[in-house]
Design a protein around this motif. Structure first.
Motif, PDB file in Angstrom:
ATOM      1  N   ALA A   1       0.754  -1.289  -0.026  1.00 31.95           N
ATOM      2  CA  ALA A   1       0.018   0.058  -0.123  1.00 31.95           C
ATOM      3  C   ALA A   1       1.040   1.318  -0.002  1.00 31.95           C
ATOM      4  CB  ALA A   1      -0.903   0.048   1.126  1.00 31.95           C
ATOM      5  N   GLY A   2       2.079   1.090   0.512  1.00 29.94           N
ATOM      6  CA  GLY A   2       2.881   2.434   0.461  1.00 29.94           C
ATOM      7  C   GLY A   2       3.036   2.954   1.925  1.00 29.94           C
ATOM      8  N   ALA A   3       3.989   3.725   2.321  1.00 29.75           N
ATOM      9  CA  ALA A   3       4.263   4.177   3.464  1.00 29.75           C
ATOM     10  C   ALA A   3       3.007   5.100   4.154  1.00 29.75           C
ATOM     11  CB  ALA A   3       5.703   4.826   3.747  1.00 29.75           C
ATOM     12  N   GLU A   4       2.553   5.992   3.051  1.00 30.38           N
ATOM     13  CA  GLU A   4       1.739   6.933   3.392  1.00 30.38           C
ATOM     14  C   GLU A   4       0.393   6.329   3.932  1.00 30.38           C
ATOM     15  OE1 GLU A   4      -0.596  10.813   1.789  1.00 30.38           O
ATOM     16  OE2 GLU A   4       1.005  10.049   0.597  1.00 30.38           O
ATOM     17  N   ARG A   5      -0.189   5.237   3.096  1.00 30.06           N
ATOM     18  CA  ARG A   5      -1.300   4.551   3.439  1.00 30.06           C
ATOM     19  C   ARG A   5      -1.081   3.749   4.353  1.00 30.06           C
ATOM     20  NH1 ARG A   5      -2.840   1.437  -1.739  1.00 30.06           N
ATOM     21  NH2 ARG A   5      -4.785   0.495  -0.394  1.00 30.06           N
ATOM     22  N   ARG A   6      -0.120   3.119   5.020  1.00 28.09           N
ATOM     23  CA  ARG A   6      -0.073   2.458   6.106  1.00 28.09           C
ATOM     24  C   ARG A   6       0.028   3.267   7.340  1.00 28.09           C
ATOM     25  NH1 ARG A   6       3.972  -0.494   2.924  1.00 28.09           N
ATOM     26  NH2 ARG A   6       5.546   0.484   4.109  1.00 28.09           N
ATOM     27  N   GLU A   7       0.644   4.294   7.047  1.00 29.05           N
ATOM     28  CA  GLU A   7       0.661   5.479   8.201  1.00 29.05           C
ATOM     29  C   GLU A   7      -0.699   5.930   8.544  1.00 29.05           C
ATOM     30  OE1 GLU A   7       2.628   9.737   9.466  1.00 29.05           O
ATOM     31  OE2 GLU A   7       3.357   8.571   7.833  1.00 29.05           O
ATOM     32  N   ARG A   8      -1.667   6.101   7.535  1.00 34.16           N
ATOM     33  CA  ARG A   8      -2.927   6.617   7.826  1.00 34.16           C
ATOM     34  C   ARG A   8      -3.723   5.475   8.277  1.00 34.16           C
ATOM     35  NH1 ARG A   8      -6.071   9.179   3.013  1.00 34.16           N
ATOM     36  NH2 ARG A   8      -7.182  10.063   4.507  1.00 34.16           N
ATOM     37  N   ALA A   9      -3.711   4.381   7.778  1.00 36.36           N
ATOM     38  CA  ALA A   9      -4.344   3.026   8.633  1.00 36.36           C
ATOM     39  C   ALA A   9      -4.062   2.951  10.054  1.00 36.36           C
ATOM     40  CB  ALA A   9      -4.081   2.173   7.835  1.00 36.36           C
ATOM     41  N   ALA A  10      -2.628   3.326  10.414  1.00 37.12           N
ATOM     42  CA  ALA A  10      -2.171   2.944  11.764  1.00 37.12           C
ATOM     43  C   ALA A  10      -2.943   4.213  12.849  1.00 37.12           C
ATOM     44  CB  ALA A  10      -0.877   3.087  11.999  1.00 37.12           C
ATOM     45  N   LYS A  11      -2.710   5.518  12.008  1.00 38.56           N
ATOM     46  CA  LYS A  11      -3.590   6.623  12.787  1.00 38.56           C
ATOM     47  C   LYS A  11      -4.970   6.290  13.144  1.00 38.56           C
ATOM     48  CE  LYS A  11      -3.768  11.473  12.670  1.00 38.56           C
ATOM     49  NZ  LYS A  11      -3.284  12.668  11.794  1.00 38.56           N
ATOM     50  N   ALA A  12      -5.645   5.638  12.187  1.00 39.67           N
ATOM     51  CA  ALA A  12      -6.934   5.171  12.114  1.00 39.67           C
ATOM     52  C   ALA A  12      -7.411   4.283  13.084  1.00 39.67           C
ATOM     53  CB  ALA A  12      -7.836   5.188  10.745  1.00 39.67           C
ATOM     54  N   GLY A  13      -6.483   3.528  13.516  1.00 45.70           N
ATOM     55  CA  GLY A  13      -6.498   2.140  14.330  1.00 45.70           C
ATOM     56  C   GLY A  13      -6.939   1.006  13.355  1.00 45.70           C
ATOM     57  N   LEU A  14      -6.584   1.062  12.065  1.00 50.92           N
ATOM     58  CA  LEU A  14      -6.707   0.002  11.011  1.00 50.92           C
ATOM     59  C   LEU A  14      -5.625  -0.973  10.864  1.00 50.92           C
ATOM     60  CD1 LEU A  14      -9.368   1.956   8.837  1.00 50.92           C
ATOM     61  CD2 LEU A  14     -10.027   0.174  10.766  1.00 50.92           C
ATOM     62  N   ALA A  15      -4.589  -0.699  11.451  1.00 53.49           N
ATOM     63  CA  ALA A  15      -3.265  -1.566  11.155  1.00 53.49           C
ATOM     64  C   ALA A  15      -3.461  -2.791  11.410  1.00 53.49           C
ATOM     65  CB  ALA A  15      -2.017  -0.716  11.447  1.00 53.49           C
ATOM     66  N   ARG A  16      -4.153  -3.202  12.503  1.00 52.62           N
ATOM     67  CA  ARG A  16      -4.162  -4.527  12.927  1.00 52.62           C
ATOM     68  C   ARG A  16      -5.535  -5.051  12.933  1.00 52.62           C
ATOM     69  NH1 ARG A  16      -0.154  -4.396  18.425  1.00 52.62           N
ATOM     70  NH2 ARG A  16       1.729  -3.969  17.224  1.00 52.62           N
ATOM     71  N   LYS A  17      -5.946  -6.312  12.889  1.00 52.17           N
ATOM     72  CA  LYS A  17      -7.098  -6.901  12.859  1.00 52.17           C
ATOM     73  C   LYS A  17      -7.678  -6.742  14.181  1.00 52.17           C
ATOM     74  CE  LYS A  17     -10.867  -9.448  11.269  1.00 52.17           C
ATOM     75  NZ  LYS A  17     -11.530  -8.892  10.109  1.00 52.17           N
TER      76      LYS A  17
END
Length: 268
Positions: free
Chosen positions: A249-265
Motif C-alpha cells: 500500500a505504501g508508507a503513507e497509506r499504512r501510516e494513515r491506517a495506523a492512525k485510524a486504528g486499522l493497521a491490525r485486525k
C-alpha cells in the motif's frame, strides 16, 4: 463514481426494513413474564415455598437482560439530524454518542430507583426490585461500554478519512449484537466484517443501494448509511488474505491506517 439515485441527505420515510409489531404487543410477553417471576420471587417471604425464589429471580434476571438489550440495541427511529450525504464526518459521531448516552442514563436512573425506593420504604414485598436494579445497572453498563468502544473506533477512523460513495452494497449475513458481513461495490473490494455501535438486529432500509465509505479497503474503514445515518466500522473478514495488499500500500497509506486504528485486525 456514480451517485446514488436518491438524495443521500433525504431523511423522510421509515428507516427500518420489514414490519414491526406494535409496542404494546412487543411489551406483553416480557411484562407477563416479569409479573410471574416476581410472584415466584416473593415466595422468599414464605416458610413453605421459599425455594421457588430461585426460578423467580432467574426469571427476573432473564427478563431484565432482554429488556436492556431491547432498549440499548434499538436502531434510530427518527430522521437523522445531520447531513447523511458524506459531507459531515463529525455530526454522525456526535449524534451516536448523544443517543447512546441518553439511553444509558435512563438505564442508570431506573436501576438506581429500583434499588433506592424499596430500601428507603423498607417494604419487604418490594425487595426483589433491589436485585433487579443491581442487574439493570451492572449488565446495562456492560452492554453500553461495548457500544461506546465500537463508537470510539468509528470516530477514530473518521478523524483520518473522508467519505466516498460506494454502490451497491452486498449483504452477506446478519448476526447478533450488530455483527454483520457485507461487500462494498463491485470493484474487487474484500468481504468485510462489520460492527454497528447501535448493535441493531436489522439492516438499515435501502442500505443495498449504496453507502458512504471512509477508509482504505485492505485495512478497513467506516460506512455511513444514507438517509438513516447509521455508522458501522469494518475490516476485511479474511484479514490474512489481504496482507500482501497492505504491504504494497505504501508508507503513507499504512501510516494513515495506523492512525485510524486499522493497521491490525480488531473487528471480527
Amino acid at each position: 463514481m456514480t451517485e446514488p439515485s436518491i438524495a443521500p441527505g433525504r431523511t423522510g420515510g421509515d428507516p427500518r426494513t420489514g414490519g414491526e409489531r406494535g409496542p404494546l404487543r412487543r411489551a406483553a410477553l416480557p411484562a407477563g413474564s416479569f409479573v410471574v417471576s416476581y410472584g415466584l420471587a416473593l415466595t422468599l417471604l414464605s416458610d413453605t415455598f421459599f425455594w421457588l425464589v430461585i426460578p423467580g429471580m432467574l426469571g427476573l434476571v432473564t427478563v431484565t437482560i432482554i429488556t436492556l438489550q431491547s432498549h440499548l440495541y434499538r436502531s434510530f427511529r427518527r430522521a437523522a439530524p445531520f447531513a447523511t450525504d458524506g459531507s459531515d464526518r463529525r455530526g454522525p459521531v456526535r449524534y451516536h454518542y448523544s443517543v447512546l448516552l441518553r439511553r444509558y442514563l435512563l438505564v442508570v436512573l431506573v436501576g438506581a430507583a429500583m434499588v433506592a425506593v424499596p430500601l428507603a420504604l423498607k417494604v419487604k414485598v418490594l425487595y426483589p426490585f433491589v436485585g433487579v436494579g443491581i442487574v439493570t445497572v451492572a449488565f446495562g453498563t456492560r452492554l453500553w461500554l461495548n457500544q461506546i468502544f465500537w463508537m470510539w473506533k468509528c470516530g477514530r477512523v473518521l478523524k483520518v478519512y473522508d467519505f466516498e460513495f460506494r454502490s451497491p452494497l452486498q449483504k452477506s449475513n446478519l448476526r447478533s449484537a450488530g455483527r454483520r458481513s457485507l461487500t462494498l461495490g463491485t470493484d474487487g473490494s474484500p468481504r468485510m466484517s462489520a460492527r454497528e455501535p447501535l448493535c441493531s438486529s436489522r439492516w438499515p432500509k435501502e442500505i443495498a443501494r449504496g453507502v458512504w465509505f471512509a477508509g482504505d479497503d485492505p485495512f478497513g474503514g467506516v460506512i455511513l448509511v444514507p438517509d438513516t445515518g447509521e455508522l458501522m466500522c469494518m475490516q476485511p473478514e479474511n484479514w490474512s488474505v489481504h496482507e500482501k495488499a497492505r504491504q504494497q500500500a505504501g508508507a503513507e497509506r499504512r501510516e494513515r491506517a495506523a492512525k485510524a486504528g486499522l493497521a491490525r485486525k480488531s473487528i471480527s
